[in-house]
Each structure stands twice: as C-alpha cells, then as structure tokens.
Design an enzyme around this catalytic site. Structure first.
Site, PDB file in Angstrom:
ATOM      1  N   LYS A 115       0.926  -1.025   0.038  1.00  0.00           N
ATOM      2  CA  LYS A 115      -0.007  -0.012   0.149  1.00  0.00           C
ATOM      3  C   LYS A 115       0.924   1.272  -0.010  1.00  0.00           C
ATOM      4  O   LYS A 115       0.504   2.166  -0.540  1.00  0.00           O
ATOM      5  CB  LYS A 115      -0.960  -0.002   1.035  1.00  0.00           C
ATOM      6  CG  LYS A 115      -2.227  -0.895   0.895  1.00  0.00           C
ATOM      7  CD  LYS A 115      -3.294  -0.400   1.832  1.00  0.00           C
ATOM      8  CE  LYS A 115      -4.333  -1.535   1.731  1.00  0.00           C
ATOM      9  NZ  LYS A 115      -5.654  -1.261   2.673  1.00  0.00           N
ATOM     10  N   LYS A 199      -3.349 -11.287  -7.914  1.00  0.00           N
ATOM     11  CA  LYS A 199      -4.562 -11.520  -7.224  1.00  0.00           C
ATOM     12  C   LYS A 199      -5.608 -10.773  -7.716  1.00  0.00           C
ATOM     13  O   LYS A 199      -5.303  -9.543  -8.209  1.00  0.00           O
ATOM     14  CB  LYS A 199      -4.215 -11.223  -5.743  1.00  0.00           C
ATOM     15  CG  LYS A 199      -5.478 -11.237  -4.934  1.00  0.00           C
ATOM     16  CD  LYS A 199      -5.179 -10.758  -3.389  1.00  0.00           C
ATOM     17  CE  LYS A 199      -6.552  -9.912  -2.937  1.00  0.00           C
ATOM     18  NZ  LYS A 199      -6.068  -9.132  -1.731  1.00  0.00           N
ATOM     19  N   LYS A 202      -9.811  -5.848  -5.743  1.00  0.00           N
ATOM     20  CA  LYS A 202     -10.852  -4.849  -5.978  1.00  0.00           C
ATOM     21  C   LYS A 202     -10.598  -3.326  -6.631  1.00  0.00           C
ATOM     22  O   LYS A 202     -11.520  -2.518  -7.346  1.00  0.00           O
ATOM     23  CB  LYS A 202     -11.964  -4.576  -4.763  1.00  0.00           C
ATOM     24  CG  LYS A 202     -11.265  -3.914  -3.791  1.00  0.00           C
ATOM     25  CD  LYS A 202     -12.240  -4.023  -2.473  1.00  0.00           C
ATOM     26  CE  LYS A 202     -11.192  -3.645  -1.363  1.00  0.00           C
ATOM     27  NZ  LYS A 202     -12.034  -3.977   0.046  1.00  0.00           N
TER      28      LYS A 202
END
Ligand code: TRP
Length: 336
Positions: A115, A199, A202
């Site tokens: 992040k 992966k 979203k």
C-alpha cells in the site's frame, strides 16, 4: 442469547466494490458460523481511512457493505453486524496496542509495503499501525476464530503476537485468536481474469480483470468470456495454464465439484464452452445476492436500525475487555 458461545470476528473495508474473491474467500463463509458461535461482523471504516477516501463515497460504501453482509445471508438477529467507528473502543484499544507493537514487526507487513508503494504521496502513520487496530478489533471481543482471506494471514499472526505479548506482561487478558482460512481453490487466491498470476483486486484499473459481487448477469458472463487463457485447448490445471487453473478454481468454489470432476466434465470440450459455464454458474449464484442487496440499499432506515442494534451489542462486550485492560495497565477507572 449468546452466553458461553465462542466468538468469531471478521471485518471488511468499505473501500471498494467487493469482488468474487472477497465473496468466496471471506463473506460467503461468514454465515456458516452463526449457529455455533457468537459472530461479530464489522464494517471497518476506520481502516478504510488509512487511504484517502472521498467522504460521500465512504459513507455510501459503508451502507453498501452492511447491506451486502445481510444480502450474503447474515441475519442481523443472529449476528452482530456493526460499523467500527460506532464503537469507540476500537480506536481506544488500537492506541493502547500501538504501544505493544514493535516498529520492526510493522515494517515487515507485506500489505504495508504494497500500500505504501501504491500511495507514495500518503504513507501515513495509520497505514503503518493498521495491524494494531486490526488486532484491537479482534481482541476486544475475546475472539477465538477469524475467517479471513489468505492475504490477511500475516495480520492475524501479528494479532496473535500482540495478544501473547500483552498476556505475558499482565497475565491472561486476551484470548489468542486463530485464523480460519477457507479451503477455496485449495487455499489459493482468486486471481485476476486478465493477468491470472496476480490476485483479483477490487481496485484493479482493468474492469475486465475483476468480477464484482454486484455485477449484472450479462457483465459477469461477458467478463468470463474474455478471461485470459493459454494457447492450449484442454481444461486442465497446471503450470503455464494459470488462467484455466483459476477458472477451474472459481467453478469449483461455486459448484463444490473437485478439480478432477471438473476436468472430467469438460473433457473434450473447448475453452469457450467452459468459460460460458463458469460465467453462468457464477451469475446464477450471485443473482439472489444482488436482488436482496437492491432491496436493502433502498431502505436506509432499516440499515441504520441494524447499525444501532449492532453497535449497542458490540459495545456491551467491548466494554468488559476495555475495563480489564485499563485496570491491568494502570489507568484509573472512575466510578460513575
Ligand atoms: N484488514 C482486513 C482486510 O483488509 C479488514 C479487517 C480489519 C479485518 N479488521 C479486521 C479482518 C479484523 C478480520 C478481523 O481485509
């Protein structure tokens, strides 16, 4: 009603439109615990603000995440469904646990590294101490079991370490939680439909890579039709066949069939037939969820009543842990 039951806790961030990865890896499994455990399912809005959010979007997604919990089969009468910021004990214990969490431990967290790479202009302290707040969420309720996707395993480990460290200093205070990683696709993640070695995320910019729980039937089928596969023609799992392997995994999650059964079912068939079958199966499974969601999201008053009821129930239990923690660390508790 909930006396003596063991506790399950999990949380979902209201920070994006959830994918079938979130559904298969986490939310779908939540309702299985409702009878045997006292379950707390939290919409973790405090975690969401570690990344900059548009306030109106955050508010809308918080309602949506709660509605989605209910649409996925979580009955608010059988589970405590609530919003993190409605129970101030989370932030309070979060701060305390910050003081029992080491800089070095936090520096090793892969989610922090990922992040901070993605949000290089906003590597804030909250992003760094995120796992201590997550530990607080879990430890507040004396949780035994935490159903999470594989990507959260590292955060669960640090929560256990923090609990053990605190218990070691002050004596038994917290139950040390266990992760429950559902055996979807043999423990593997649901991968992107466009780049099956990554992966399914979203926040992926390529909409075709991601199937969302609330996508329409046509959209779901179209996305699966476009899924990236290899140049071969056999429906088989294996190296160099990451795309097909992922689709087999998804099909297996929705149908309960094993890999061998699926390989047999599609023996001699082409990729087109298989992709259509996966798309239709996924769309069929999600249609009732979407319909229930549409009904719920139109009823804000009902959703707010669930939030009130959930926050009260959560507070009742959190209060007991907080009082124990305050006493142990040497804070003065005033009698009211
Ligand atoms: N970190 C989790 C995620 O991003 C969300 C979360 C916050 C959580 N607190 C939690 C999950 C407590 C389980 C238990 O998916």
């Amino acid at each position: 009603m909930f006396n003596d039951k063991k506790v399950v806790f999990s949380g979902v961030q209201p920070s994006g439109n959830l994918t079938i990865g979130n559904y298969l890896g986490a939310i779908r499994n939540f309702s299985a615990f409702s009878e045997e455990y006292h379950c707390y399912y939290c919409v973790v809005d405090e975690h969401a603000i570690t990344v900059r959010q548009v306030p109106a979007d955050l508010r809308r997604r918080t309602y949506e995440t709660l509605a989605l919990y209910i649409a996925c089969g979580l009955d608010p009468e059988k589970n405590t469904l609530f919003v993190q910021s409605h129970v101030p004990a989370h932030a309070e214990l979060g701060w305390i646990l910050d003081c029992y969490t080491m800089f070095g431990e936090l520096s090793r967290m892969t989610q922090f590294k990922d992040k901070s790479a993605k949000n290089a202009d906003n590597i804030n302290a909250g992003l760094f101490t995120y796992p201590a707040l997550m530990a607080a969420d879990i430890l507040l309720y004396q949780t035994e079991l935490v159903p999470v996707g594989v990507d959260q395993k590292q955060h669960l480990e640090i929560a256990r370490d923090i609990a053990e460290r605190f218990n070691g200093i002050y004596g038994e205070t917290f139950v040390v939680p266990e992760p429950y990683i559902p055996p979807t696709t043999g423990g593997a993640k649901i991968m992107s439909l466009a780049e099956p070695t990554k992966k399914m995320s979203k926040s992926d910019e390529n909409e075709n890579a991601v199937v969302r729980i609330l996508d329409s039937r046509d959209t779901i089928i179209r996305k699966f039709k476009r899924a990236v596969t290899d140049s071969g023609s056999e429906i088989r799992c294996g190296e160099g066949k990451e795309g097909i392997t992922n689709l087999i995994g998804i099909y297996s999650c929705f149908t309960g069939k094993t890999t061998e059964e699926i390989e047999r079912e599609f023996d001699g068939k082409g990729y087109g037939d298989f992709k259509l079958a996966v798309g239709e199966t996924c769309a069929d499974a999600l249609t009732p969820v979407r319909e229930e969601f549409d009904r719920l999201i139109a009823d804000k008053a009902y959703l707010e009543s669930v939030m009130v009821q959930g926050a009260e129930a959560a507070y009742k239990s959190a209060r007991k842990t907080m009082s124990k923690v305050r006493r142990k660390i040497g804070f003065i508790e005033l009698k009211k």
